[in-house]
Write a protein that holds these residues in place. Sequence first.
Motif, PDB file in Angstrom:
ATOM      1  N   VAL B 120       0.868  -1.169   0.000  1.00 15.61           N
ATOM      2  CA  VAL B 120       0.000   0.000   0.000  1.00 15.61           C
ATOM      3  C   VAL B 120       0.905   1.218   0.000  1.00 15.61           C
ATOM      4  N   LEU B 121       0.801   2.013  -1.041  1.00 16.09           N
ATOM      5  CA  LEU B 121       1.696   3.167  -1.146  1.00 16.09           C
ATOM      6  C   LEU B 121       1.299   4.242  -0.139  1.00 16.09           C
ATOM      7  N   LEU B 122       2.312   4.898   0.400  1.00 15.10           N
ATOM      8  CA  LEU B 122       2.083   5.986   1.347  1.00 15.10           C
ATOM      9  C   LEU B 122       2.352   7.311   0.660  1.00 15.10           C
ATOM     10  N   LYS B 123       1.966   8.395   1.322  1.00 20.74           N
ATOM     11  CA  LYS B 123       2.358   9.721   0.823  1.00 20.74           C
ATOM     12  C   LYS B 123       3.856   9.858   1.064  1.00 20.74           C
ATOM     13  N   TYR B 124       4.618   9.586   0.030  1.00 15.14           N
ATOM     14  CA  TYR B 124       6.073   9.457   0.182  1.00 15.14           C
ATOM     15  C   TYR B 124       6.685  10.725   0.766  1.00 15.14           C
ATOM     16  N   VAL B 125       6.145  11.875   0.363  1.00 11.36           N
ATOM     17  CA  VAL B 125       6.735  13.142   0.814  1.00 11.36           C
ATOM     18  C   VAL B 125       6.573  13.362   2.305  1.00 11.36           C
ATOM     19  N   LYS B 126       5.554  12.733   2.880  1.00  9.40           N
ATOM     20  CA  LYS B 126       5.300  12.922   4.313  1.00  9.40           C
ATOM     21  C   LYS B 126       6.255  12.095   5.185  1.00  9.40           C
ATOM     22  N   PHE B 127       6.909  11.137   4.567  1.00 14.13           N
ATOM     23  CA  PHE B 127       7.732  10.217   5.357  1.00 14.13           C
ATOM     24  C   PHE B 127       9.180  10.262   4.872  1.00 14.13           C
ATOM     25  N   GLN B 128       9.771  11.459   4.852  1.00 15.37           N
ATOM     26  CA  GLN B 128      11.123  11.597   4.338  1.00 15.37           C
ATOM     27  C   GLN B 128      12.175  11.542   5.435  1.00 15.37           C
ATOM     28  N   HIS B 129      11.780  11.761   6.634  1.00 14.93           N
ATOM     29  CA  HIS B 129      12.767  11.824   7.714  1.00 14.93           C
ATOM     30  C   HIS B 129      12.153  11.179   8.959  1.00 14.93           C
ATOM     31  N   VAL B 130      12.030   9.891   8.926  1.00 15.18           N
ATOM     32  CA  VAL B 130      11.246   9.185   9.936  1.00 15.18           C
ATOM     33  C   VAL B 130      12.166   8.488  10.940  1.00 15.18           C
ATOM     34  N   ARG B 131      12.006   8.823  12.183  1.00 10.68           N
ATOM     35  CA  ARG B 131      12.721   8.111  13.252  1.00 10.68           C
ATOM     36  C   ARG B 131      11.809   7.106  13.959  1.00 10.68           C
ATOM     37  N   SER B 132      10.510   7.426  13.940  1.00  8.83           N
ATOM     38  CA  SER B 132       9.579   6.465  14.520  1.00  8.83           C
ATOM     39  C   SER B 132       8.241   6.555  13.797  1.00  8.83           C
ATOM     40  N   LEU B 133       7.570   5.447  13.757  1.00  8.59           N
ATOM     41  CA  LEU B 133       6.275   5.395  13.084  1.00  8.59           C
ATOM     42  C   LEU B 133       5.242   4.867  14.070  1.00  8.59           C
ATOM     43  N   THR B 134       4.107   5.552  14.165  1.00  7.10           N
ATOM     44  CA  THR B 134       3.021   5.055  14.993  1.00  7.10           C
ATOM     45  C   THR B 134       1.875   4.635  14.076  1.00  7.10           C
ATOM     46  N   VAL B 135       1.494   3.399  14.196  1.00  8.43           N
ATOM     47  CA  VAL B 135       0.415   2.859  13.369  1.00  8.43           C
ATOM     48  C   VAL B 135      -0.816   2.709  14.253  1.00  8.43           C
ATOM     49  N   PHE B 136      -1.854   3.451  13.932  1.00  8.96           N
ATOM     50  CA  PHE B 136      -3.086   3.366  14.720  1.00  8.96           C
ATOM     51  C   PHE B 136      -4.162   2.696  13.875  1.00  8.96           C
ATOM     52  N   ILE B 137      -4.530   1.517  14.266  1.00 13.46           N
ATOM     53  CA  ILE B 137      -5.585   0.788  13.559  1.00 13.46           C
ATOM     54  C   ILE B 137      -6.903   1.132  14.256  1.00 13.46           C
ATOM     55  N   GLU B 138      -7.740   1.881  13.565  1.00 16.93           N
ATOM     56  CA  GLU B 138      -8.922   2.436  14.208  1.00 16.93           C
ATOM     57  C   GLU B 138     -10.089   1.459  14.220  1.00 16.93           C
ATOM     58  N   ASP B 139     -10.326   0.794  13.109  1.00 16.31           N
ATOM     59  CA  ASP B 139     -11.421  -0.170  13.079  1.00 16.31           C
ATOM     60  C   ASP B 139     -11.062  -1.279  12.093  1.00 16.31           C
TER      61      ASP B 139
END
Lengths: 420, 173
Positions: B120-139
């Motif tokens: 699943v492609l992400l908004k690549y520009v939003k994730f250019q300098h990532v030290r940590s990722l939080t994944v929130f599965i809502e439903d």
Amino acid sequence: MVLEATMICIDNSEWMRNGDYAPTRFQAQADAVNLICGAKTQSNPENTVGVLTLAGKGVRVLVTPTSDLGKILSCMHGLDIGGEMNLTSGVQVAQLALKHRQNKHQRQRIVLFAGSPVASDKKTLETIGKKLRKTNIALDIVSFGEEDDNKSEKLDALLSAVISNENSHIVHVPPGQAILSDVLISSSIFTGDGEGGSGFAAAAAAGAAAAAAAAAGGAGGFEFGVDPNLDPELALALRVSMEEERARQEAAAKRAADEASKNQTEGGESSGQGGDVAMMDASPVVPVAAADKGPDFMDEESALLEQALKMSMAESAAAAAAQGAGDVTMGDGMSEDLALALQMSMQEAAAAAAAGGTTTPASSDMSRVLGDQSFVSSVLASLPGVDPNDPSVRDVLASFQQEEEQRKNDAKGKDTEKQG
Amino acid sequence: MAAVVAARHQIDLVECIDWVGVECLNEKSDRTFINVLKQGYRDDNGLQLESDTDEQLLIYIPFNQVVKLHSLIIRAPAEEGPKTVKLFANRQNMGFGNVGDFPPSDVLTLTPEQLQGKPVLLKYVKFQHVRSLTVFIEDNQSGAEETKVQKLAIVGSTVETTNMSELKKVGNS
């Protein structure tokens, strides 16, 4: 060795002024808090503990989670008592404090002291409990003090909403029964998580037990004065031996009762015998025999056999007692008697020798044998109950030897006379 | 799939995850994030991550170096698989209480087809300098009480920096 961050929620409401836990509820609680802080910080060097108060002007965090025990303990001094406990916001503040812990690897735990009535309704508490569970927070509840208003029911509901995988515990401590911290130390809050039952908890438990024993004159709260958590094998061994002893005593008592009833039916002539049997029951011999033969010894035949055995033992005991009495007198007089007997026989021999003038072969043999001092002493030593070093025996031997020498001298004198 | 990733010079970032810091909220204690993130475990469909009290899950994944994120590969059962997934870059100390307080870096609405392991492609520009990722599965797809995930792989590239954890002392002896 669970790596944990713990927030301890202290109840400092007006209800804590009550003195039903010595010295006051608040002081008892403070002691318990100190104990828990010590246990938590020592079970793992990276564990952190924080403290907040539930009452007063509002929920107040005294210390954010830290591993510095001194900081935690010092914050407990000079706390003001006042207001009402605000459990719901207190738990949520604790949750926030835990969320911002430095080390994400620590598991989260809230220890909640609830000594005043719980104002919030059950539903609210369950919602909070679910929230805690959702954020992987475990909850230990110490319920003490006030018991009205369905408090325990509410707290149980809160706990059951939080509990997952047996990670949370509740302890109800009724007033006046024991010291709060002593009850806690043997509770699942300290020993609950298996590996969480740290060495400190055990050591502290032992210390507390010793202190309690010193204070209460040996009660200690444990069955044998030994903390079963400290040494489970010892505790087990003690319990097993206790049970065996109890079974043995019961069997002996039952048998004694049986004997007594039997003797009553047998009539007056066996009354003396009954007395004997009763006396024998008091002695250590019969209970051992009973224990050997086991508890299903109650059929009539074997009971008779048992009785016969006892009677014979009574007889033998009586005989032994008589003999023992004889022994006692003999013990004093034995060596004298022996010495007398020896002396008499030797005197006879000596008399025969003297009367004969010249020694007959038999008597000379005898005197030669008796003259051999080492042989005599070895014979005497081999005789039971004779001490060759006994002064009276020695006297006899010495006197005999003197006679022998005298006799030899006489004979020599005769020989020289003949020669001369 | 691997070919696609290779063509774009993107790699599986499983090596870059700082395992000590990974945290998952509302997971079942016997079905943890390990089952979906770790190499080997995540390829076994029997090993799943399950939600505990309700359908939400919050996974915090720190990296041991700065990375760029390209796509996610999520495999999950069609019924209990996640539906709305919010991603937050470089947000620490997230909880269910403050998950609505920040605008997510990206929101994914997953279809059952995507749950079969397609990237699943992400908004690549939003994730250019990532030290940590939080994944929130809502439903989840069916609105069930439990959400289940079988695999969660993060695809991206490393920013060319020195990986401090790979520095080794060179001894004379």
